[in-house]
Design an enzyme around this catalytic site. Structure first.
Site, PDB file in Angstrom:
ATOM      1  N   LYS A   1       0.825  -1.208   0.000  1.00  0.00           N
ATOM      2  CA  LYS A   1       0.000   0.000   0.000  1.00  0.00           C
ATOM      3  C   LYS A   1       0.855   1.250   0.000  1.00  0.00           C
ATOM      4  O   LYS A   1       1.892   1.295   0.678  1.00  0.00           O
ATOM      5  CB  LYS A   1      -0.874   0.048   1.255  1.00  0.00           C
ATOM      6  CG  LYS A   1      -1.938  -1.011   1.335  1.00  0.00           C
ATOM      7  CD  LYS A   1      -2.797  -0.754   2.558  1.00  0.00           C
ATOM      8  CE  LYS A   1      -3.895  -1.797   2.677  1.00  0.00           C
ATOM      9  NZ  LYS A   1      -4.710  -1.555   3.874  1.00  0.00           N
TER      10      LYS A   1
ATOM     11  N   GLY B   1      -8.807   3.253  -1.696  1.00  0.00           N
ATOM     12  CA  GLY B   1      -8.663   2.102  -2.575  1.00  0.00           C
ATOM     13  C   GLY B   1      -7.648   2.296  -3.676  1.00  0.00           C
ATOM     14  O   GLY B   1      -7.429   1.402  -4.479  1.00  0.00           O
TER      15      GLY B   1
ATOM     16  N   GLU C   1       1.678  -5.449   4.206  1.00  0.00           N
ATOM     17  CA  GLU C   1       1.066  -6.156   5.331  1.00  0.00           C
ATOM     18  C   GLU C   1       0.320  -7.378   4.818  1.00  0.00           C
ATOM     19  O   GLU C   1       0.113  -7.537   3.607  1.00  0.00           O
ATOM     20  CB  GLU C   1       0.141  -5.232   6.139  1.00  0.00           C
ATOM     21  CG  GLU C   1      -1.067  -4.747   5.379  1.00  0.00           C
ATOM     22  CD  GLU C   1      -1.921  -3.745   6.146  1.00  0.00           C
ATOM     23  OE1 GLU C   1      -1.416  -3.099   7.094  1.00  0.00           O
ATOM     24  OE2 GLU C   1      -3.094  -3.590   5.783  1.00  0.00           O
TER      25      GLU C   1
ATOM     26  N   HIS D   1     -14.850  -5.507   6.025  1.00  0.00           N
ATOM     27  CA  HIS D   1     -14.422  -4.131   6.232  1.00  0.00           C
ATOM     28  C   HIS D   1     -15.402  -3.495   7.208  1.00  0.00           C
ATOM     29  O   HIS D   1     -16.565  -3.277   6.881  1.00  0.00           O
ATOM     30  CB  HIS D   1     -14.428  -3.399   4.889  1.00  0.00           C
ATOM     31  CG  HIS D   1     -14.109  -1.953   5.017  1.00  0.00           C
ATOM     32  ND1 HIS D   1     -13.025  -1.373   4.419  1.00  0.00           N
ATOM     33  CD2 HIS D   1     -14.727  -0.959   5.684  1.00  0.00           C
ATOM     34  CE1 HIS D   1     -12.992  -0.096   4.710  1.00  0.00           C
ATOM     35  NE2 HIS D   1     -14.020   0.180   5.484  1.00  0.00           N
TER      36      HIS D   1
ATOM     37  N   LYS E   1     -16.752   1.462  -2.126  1.00  0.00           N
ATOM     38  CA  LYS E   1     -17.903   0.962  -1.385  1.00  0.00           C
ATOM     39  C   LYS E   1     -19.193   1.187  -2.169  1.00  0.00           C
ATOM     40  O   LYS E   1     -19.379   2.242  -2.774  1.00  0.00           O
ATOM     41  CB  LYS E   1     -17.997   1.670  -0.033  1.00  0.00           C
ATOM     42  CG  LYS E   1     -16.777   1.437   0.843  1.00  0.00           C
ATOM     43  CD  LYS E   1     -16.766   2.389   2.028  1.00  0.00           C
ATOM     44  CE  LYS E   1     -15.460   2.245   2.814  1.00  0.00           C
ATOM     45  NZ  LYS E   1     -15.324   3.293   3.836  1.00  0.00           N
TER      46      LYS E   1
ATOM     47  N   GLU F   1      -6.822   2.176   8.963  1.00  0.00           N
ATOM     48  CA  GLU F   1      -6.500   3.585   8.784  1.00  0.00           C
ATOM     49  C   GLU F   1      -7.576   4.438   9.434  1.00  0.00           C
ATOM     50  O   GLU F   1      -8.639   3.938   9.830  1.00  0.00           O
ATOM     51  CB  GLU F   1      -6.378   3.938   7.294  1.00  0.00           C
ATOM     52  CG  GLU F   1      -7.668   3.754   6.492  1.00  0.00           C
ATOM     53  CD  GLU F   1      -7.483   4.070   5.007  1.00  0.00           C
ATOM     54  OE1 GLU F   1      -6.717   3.334   4.359  1.00  0.00           O
ATOM     55  OE2 GLU F   1      -8.101   5.021   4.517  1.00  0.00           O
TER      56      GLU F   1
ATOM     57  N   ARG G   1     -12.265  12.777   8.309  1.00  0.00           N
ATOM     58  CA  ARG G   1     -13.310  13.588   7.669  1.00  0.00           C
ATOM     59  C   ARG G   1     -14.635  12.876   7.879  1.00  0.00           C
ATOM     60  O   ARG G   1     -14.673  11.744   8.360  1.00  0.00           O
ATOM     61  CB  ARG G   1     -13.036  13.669   6.173  1.00  0.00           C
ATOM     62  CG  ARG G   1     -12.793  12.263   5.611  1.00  0.00           C
ATOM     63  CD  ARG G   1     -12.824  12.163   4.133  1.00  0.00           C
ATOM     64  NE  ARG G   1     -12.134  10.984   3.640  1.00  0.00           N
ATOM     65  CZ  ARG G   1     -12.671   9.770   3.517  1.00  0.00           C
ATOM     66  NH1 ARG G   1     -13.939   9.561   3.846  1.00  0.00           N
ATOM     67  NH2 ARG G   1     -11.962   8.754   3.056  1.00  0.00           N
TER      68      ARG G   1
ATOM     69  N   VAL H   1     -18.730   9.250   3.363  1.00  0.00           N
ATOM     70  CA  VAL H   1     -19.916   9.163   2.500  1.00  0.00           C
ATOM     71  C   VAL H   1     -21.050   8.441   3.232  1.00  0.00           C
ATOM     72  O   VAL H   1     -22.204   8.846   3.175  1.00  0.00           O
ATOM     73  CB  VAL H   1     -19.571   8.407   1.200  1.00  0.00           C
ATOM     74  CG1 VAL H   1     -20.811   8.246   0.322  1.00  0.00           C
ATOM     75  CG2 VAL H   1     -18.454   9.114   0.432  1.00  0.00           C
TER      76      VAL H   1
END
Lengths: 188, 449, 188, 449
Positions: free
Chosen positions: B158, B165, B200, B208, B237, B288, B292, B295
C-alpha cells in the site's frame, strides 16, 4: 377537391381518439393544407440539413405550429446518445391517438365488470364482427355486483372488431367493440 | 456557533452540509466550478462564489481560491466535506493561519493520521491491533521481499500516502513480489507524489468494518457504533450498513473502545472513522483513520438519531460534546446504497448526462441524500455518485426489503444516463448478502457469474 | 382571405395531436412562405456555419419561429443547457462568457480574490473608461493569498466600462472590464 | 399474508399503502379515475384498473366498481386508505360477503363507532370520560335548548354522522341556539343524509390530542402514543406532532390506556385513532374514533419505528401483534406538515395544476410522503393534499428547525400552482407554537393578524 385534416373524435371515455387518415371536415381546408405543407417542408428541409438528428424541432407560423420531439432512450436502453428519429410524415397527417388502440370509434365499457358476449353460456353472441348494429341495440352484457347489465350500442355502425374475450374483466371506459361508422354519422 | 460557513465541496455532501448549517441558523457560502453553476447547492446557498473552471485542480482542489472565497464573503469557517481538500493538512493549516476555522481535526493530527505509516505507528503505540507487516515504509525491494516472505502470502502493498482504494496491490506469491512492488511504488509516486509503500498481510475474505468517533476540543470522545462496508467493487464501497451483520456486540464494543482510545491518543477532534478489517475468527486489525466525514455517515445517523454534521459544527465551534458514551443508543438497522451514474453493463463506465426524469424514492424510513433534480445535468467532470438511498427498519430483513422497494421506485432517466440501481438490487437479492455472510469479495463474485 | 386552421398541430414523441377549435390565422400563405423561407434559410445557414452542432436553435421573425434542439452527445461535452437559446449573433462571434451581462467582450477575473484598480491606495487607476488598451497591458490587480496578481488585457480594445469597484471581491470568470473591439478583431 | 391487495384510494396514501405492500412482497392493484390515469400509484402498481370518471362518486366512492376491480384482478384484500370508502361499513360488509378482506375493523364495529352517538354510548360504557352533553341524538329543538342551557355556553352542535370537521356549529349564547340547531340539522341531512345531531360543551382553547391504537383479531391491543393536532384551519389539520408538547407523560399514558380499553371494549381490529380534547386543566374527553389509518400516522411511525400500514396488513391477515405494550418505545419528536396545493393569499382556494418543478426536500431525518413528481398534473377533482413532510429530531426545537429547513427547500412550481409551504412556515415560526402553548385557535389568530 378533398381535404385531409386531423379531426378529433371524442369518445365517451373522455380520451381523445383521432381519425388516423383524416376525415372530411367542413372547414376551408385547402388553406390549412397549404400552410401546413409549407411548414412541413420547412421542417423536413431543416431535418435534412441537420448535421445529426435533433431531439426537438418546432416550426410555428402564427397560429400554425409544428413541434416535434423524439423520446430520449430510457435509462435501461443502450447508450445511444441520440434518440432514433421519427419519420417526417407524421408531422402533418399525424393524428394517432394517445391510446395504444388503432383509431376508429369504439363502444366502451360503462363500468368495471366481467364482459359476456352472449346472453347465456353456449348461446350465440349478441353480435359478430361484420354485423350492423343500430343505436340502442344490445351488443353484450357486463356483470357487475351480480347484476347483468346490458351493453347497448350508443351509435349505429358496423362491428369491425370485438376487442374483449367472453368472460374477461373490463375496466371503466375500456373499448369493447370497434365500429365502422358512416362518414355522415361521424361528421354529425 | 459560526455565523457563516463556506462549503468547500460539491454534489450531495455539499447539500448535506448546507442542510445542517440551515438547521443551526448558520449562513452558507457555496463555492463552485464553471460546470456546477446550476447545481443544487448553488441554488440553495445564501451566497455562492465561482472559484474556477471545471477541472477540480483549478477549482475544488484550489486551496487559494477557496480561501479567497471565504475571505471575500466573510465566512468564519470552512466545511471541506469528503474528498477534495478534506484531508489536506496543508489546507487546514492555511485556514488556521487565515483565522478561518477548518471543520476537521487539527492539521498536525491530520498529517499524522493521513500518512499510513505514521498512523500505524501511533495506533500501535495506543495499543490497537494491526495486521502483521511493516510499520515504517519499506527501505528497498530486498528488505520488502524478505518481510513479505516472513508474513506469508498473500500480502498487500500500500502507498503510505494512499487512500480510497487507490495505490494498493495484492501479491499472491513471492515470485510476483518484486515486480508488483516496483509498480506500486511508481503508481504511488504518480498519484500522490510520494513513492513510499508498506506491506502487510492480505486477508482475502475479511470484512471491512469501521467505527465512527466524535471528539470535542475538551478531550471528550465517543464512538457511535460500527459500519460494515464489505460490499465493494474495486475497493469502492457500494453498500454500507450498521450494525455489522453477524458480528457479536461484544466485538464491536471492543472495536469502538479501541477507536476511542486511538482518537484520544492522537488528539483527534471532530468526526472521524477508524477502519478495521475483521477476519473470519473475529480478530480485528486497525487499517487507517479517515479524518473527515464519510460518505456512509447516514447509516450511523439513522440508528443513533445523531446528526453528525451538526456535531462536527458544534465541536468545531468549541462546544462540548453533549453526548456521553452511555447516551449513545443504537436502534434497528440502517443500510445505504450508493446510486452512481454508471453503466454496469459497460464495466461501470461513467454515464452522466441531463436528468430528464428524476423521481427519488420516499415514504417511511427512507432517506435520500442527493444533489439531483429533474432537469439537472450531471457533469462528467466529477465522481459518479448521484444519490445515497438510506433505509431503516427494526431488523435487517425489513431494511433490505425496504431498500429494494426504494431502489425499485427510484426513476432516473436521460440521454446517456444509467445508474447502478439495478446492480445494487442484485447485491441485495444475493443469498450470501441476505444472510450477512458476505465479505469484500461478494461484488467480484457477482460480476463474474 | 381567411384560413380556418387547427390552432396547433403538436407531434411530440408521437403522442398528442391537437385540433382544438380551428382558428383564424391572420397571415397570408404567400407571406408565410416567404417569411418562413427566410427564417429557414437563416436557420440552415446558422447550422452550416456553426463550428459544432448546437444543442438548441431558435429563429423567430415576428410570428414565424424555428426552434431546434439536440440532446448533448455524451456527458463529456461542455455544459450546454437545453434552455432557450441566446440571440443569434453570439453564435458567430462568441466571445462572451455564459454570464447574464449584456453582450460585448469582457476581460474576466482569472481567479477568486480582491480586485484593485490601481497599483497602490491613492494612486491613479491602471486604466479608465475610454482608455485604449493593448494586449498584455496591465489593467488591474487581483489579490489572492496575499499575492498581488497582475490582470493583463488578453486582447486590445477600448475600455467602455469598469465593472467592479476598487477593493471588491471577485469570483472566477467574473467580468472586470467591458471592451469595445474593432470588428476585424472580433471576426478573427 | 395476502397475495394481492387492491388499493381503493388515490394520492399520497395510495402510494403509502403500495410501499408497504411491496416491502411485504404483496402484489398491488391500483384503481383510478379517468383524471388519475397518469398518477404515481398507477405507474408504480403491478396492475391497475380504471374504475370510473373523475367524480369520486362514480369512481373512488363507487363500491361496486371497486369490488368488481378486485374480482377481475383476483385481489384477496382491499386497503381503503383514508376518506372515500374507508369508513363505510356497508362497503366493508360487501367485501366480507364477497370473500375479500377489508383492511379495517369489522363492519359492525365500524358502524357502531362511525356513528357519534353510538360511539359515545359505547365509550361511556367503557368508562371513558366524555364532555357534558347528550349521549343520544336530540329529540327536538326544545329539549336540545334545555340541555344546552344546562351545559352552559359555548356549546357545539354536531352531526351524529359527521366527521372531518364537517357538520358542526358552535353556539356562543342561548339566544342563537334554536336557529343554529335547525341549520346544523339541515346541513347534516344534506351532507350525510342523516339529520341527527347532538350537543356538548365546547372548549374554545382545547388541545386536540389523539391516541393511535393497533389491535389484532386475537384480542391484543396496544397504543403507540399520542399525536397533537391542534394546528387546524376550519377543523382541517395542518400540522401534527408527537409527543404532544407540554402534556405530562402520565396524562398521555392514561389517555393511551383509556384508548386501549375503549378499543378492546368495542372489539376493534386494525389501526384506529381515538380522538380526545384536553382542556387547560389537563382533563381529557373522548371525542370520536377514526376507524382507519390517519393522514398524520407518519409522526407515530417516526418516533416508534413501527410501520403502521404493514401492521394493518399483518393483523388483517390474521397475524398476532408482535408488539406488546412494553415493547412500544417512543424516541424523540416528530412533526408533520401537510403541504396542500392551495393559495393562502386567496383564502386557501385550491390551486392545482401541472407541476413543472417539483423538488421535495430530503436529507437527514426528513420524510416525504407524496404522489407528486415533476410533470404531474394535480387534478382539480380531489382534495388538495400534495405532500406530507415529516421531520424527526431528538427534541422539539430541532424538529421545528429541521421542518423549517425542509419546507424552505421544497420547490413546487407550475402555472396556477400555489402551496401552503410558506404559511406552514409562519405557523412554525410563531412564538406560541414554538413554546408548545398553542391550541386550536392558533391558525385563526395568525390569519387575523
Amino acid at each position: 377537391m378533398t381535404h385531409r385534416l386531423p379531426r378529433a373524435v371524442h369518445s365517451s371515455n373522455g380520451h381523445t381518439v383521432f381519425d388516423e387518415h383524416g376525415r372530411e371536415v367542413p372547414a376551408e381546408r385547402s388553406d390549412v393544407e397549404d400552410v401546413l405543407q409549407v411548414v412541413q417542408r420547412a421542417a423536413a428541409d431543416l431535418l435534412a440539413r441537420s448535421p445529426r438528428p435533433p431531439s426537438t424541432l418546432n416550426v410555428r407560423v402564427g397560429d400554425v405550429a409544428v413541434e416535434m420531439g423524439w423520446t430520449a432512450p430510457t435509462a435501461a436502453a443502450p447508450a445511444a446518445p441520440v434518440a432514433p428519429v421519427a419519420p417526417v410524415a407524421p408531422i402533418v397527417g399525424s393524428v394517432t391517438p394517445a391510446a395504444p388502440e388503432p383509431a376508429g370509434p369504439t363502444l366502451d365499457a360503462a363500468t368495471v365488470g366481467t364482459f359476456y358476449s352472449s346472453p347465456s353460456p353456449g348461446a350465440p353472441p349478441f353480435v359478430n364482427e361484420g354485423d350492423e348494429v343500430s343505436p340502442g341495440q344490445q351488443v353484450a352484457i357486463i356483470e357487475a355486483m351480480k347484476l347483468m347489465l346490458p351493453v347497448e350500442a350508443e351509435r349505429g355502425g358496423r362491428i369491425t372488431e370485438v376487442l374483449v374475450g367472453d368472460g374477461e374483466g373490463v375496466e371503466f371506459g375500456q373499448p369493447l367493440f370497434r365500429l365502422a361508422v358512416a362518414d355522415t354519422d361521424l361528421a354529425a | 456557533m459560526f455565523d457563516k460557513i463556506l462549503i468547500a465541496n460539491r454534489g450531495e455532501i455539499a447539500v448535506r452540509v448546507l442542510r445542517a448549517c440551515r438547521e443551526l441558523g448558520v449562513r452558507t457560502v457555496a463555492v463552485y466550478s464553471t460546470d456546477d453553476a446550476d447545481s443544487a447547492v448553488v441554488r440553495m446557498a445564501d451566497e455562492s462564489v465561482r472559484i474556477g473552471p471545471a477541472p477540480a485542480r483549478q477549482s475544488y482542489l484550489n486551496a487559494a481560491a477557496v480561501i479567497e472565497a471565504a475571505r471575500i464573503t466573510g465566512a468564519d469557517a470552512i466545511h471541506p466535506g469528503y474528498g477534495f481538500l478534506s484531508e489536506d493538512s496543508d489546507f487546514a493549516e492555511v485556514c488556521e493561519a487565515e483565522g478561518i476555522t477548518f471543520i476537521g481535526p487539527p492539521p498536525e493530527v491530520m498529517a499524522q493520521l493521513g500518512d499510513k505509516t505514521s498512523a500505524r505507528a501511533a495506533m500501535t503505540a495506543a495499543g490497537l491491533p494491526l495486521l502483521p507487516g511493516s510499520v515504517e515504509p519499506l527501505a528497498d525491494a530486498e528488505s520488502a521481499q524478505r518481510l513479505a516472505d516472513d508474513i506469508g502470502y498473500p500480502v498487500i502493498i500500500k502507498a503510505a500516502a494512499g487512500g480510497g482504494g487507490r495505490g494498493m496491490s495484492i501479491v499472491d506469491a513471492g515470485a510476483d513480489f518484486a515486480r508488483t512492488y516496483q509498480q506500486t511504488k511508481a503508481t504511488a509516486l504518480q498519484l500522490f507524489g510520494d513513492g513510499r509503500v508498506y506491506v502487510e498481510r492480505y486477508l482475502p475474505s475479511a470484512r471491512h468494518v469501521e467505527i465512527q468517533v466524535l471528539c470535542d476540543t475538551h478531550g471528550n470522545a465517543v464512538h457511535l457504533g460500527e459500519r460494515d462496508c464489505s460490499v465493494q467493487r474495486r475497493h469502492q464501497k457500494l453498500v454500507e450498513e450498521t450494525p455489522a451483520p453477524g458480528l457479536p456486540r461484544e466485538l464491536t464494543d471492543r472495536m469502538g473502545a479501541a477507536a476511542v482510545r486511538g482518537a484520544q491518543a492522537s488528539g483527534y477532534v471532530g468526526a472521524g472513522t477508524f477502519e478495521f478489517l475483521v477476519d473470519t475468527e473475529n480478530n480485528f486489525y486497525f487499517m487507517e483513520v479517515n479524518c473527515r466525514i464519510q460518505v456512509e455517515h447516514p447509516v450511523t445517523e439513522m440508528v443513533t438519531g445523531v446528526d453528525l454534521i451538526a456535531e462536527q459544527l458544534r465541536v468545531a465551534a468549541g462546544e462540548r460534546l453533549a453526548l456521553r458514551q452511555e447516551d449513545v443508543r443504537t436502534d434497528g438497522v440502517a443500510i445505504e446504497c450508493r446510486v452512481n451514474v454508471e453503466d454496469p453493463k459497460r464495466n461501470f463506465a461513467p454515464a452522466p448526462g441531463r436528468l430528464e426524469e428524476f423521481v427519488p424514492p420516499g415514504g417511511p424510513f427512507v432517506r435520500v441524500d442527493t444533489h439531483g433534480f429533474t432537469g439537472y445535468k450531471v457533469p462528467a467532470s466529477y465522481d459518479s455518485l448521484l444519490a445515497k438511498v438510506i433505509t431503516w427498519a427494526p431488523d435487517r430483513v425489513q431494511a433490505i426489503a425496504r431498500m429494494r422497494r426504494a431502489l425499485a421506485e427510484f426513476r432516473v432517466a436521460g440521454p446517456g444516463v444509467h445508474t447502478t440501481c439495478e446492480f445494487l438490487d442484485q447485491v441485495l437479492a444475493d443469498p450470501e448478502f441476505a444472510d450477512g455472510k458476505h465479505d469484500t469479495s461478494l461484488v467480484a463474485k457477482l460480476l463474474e457469474s
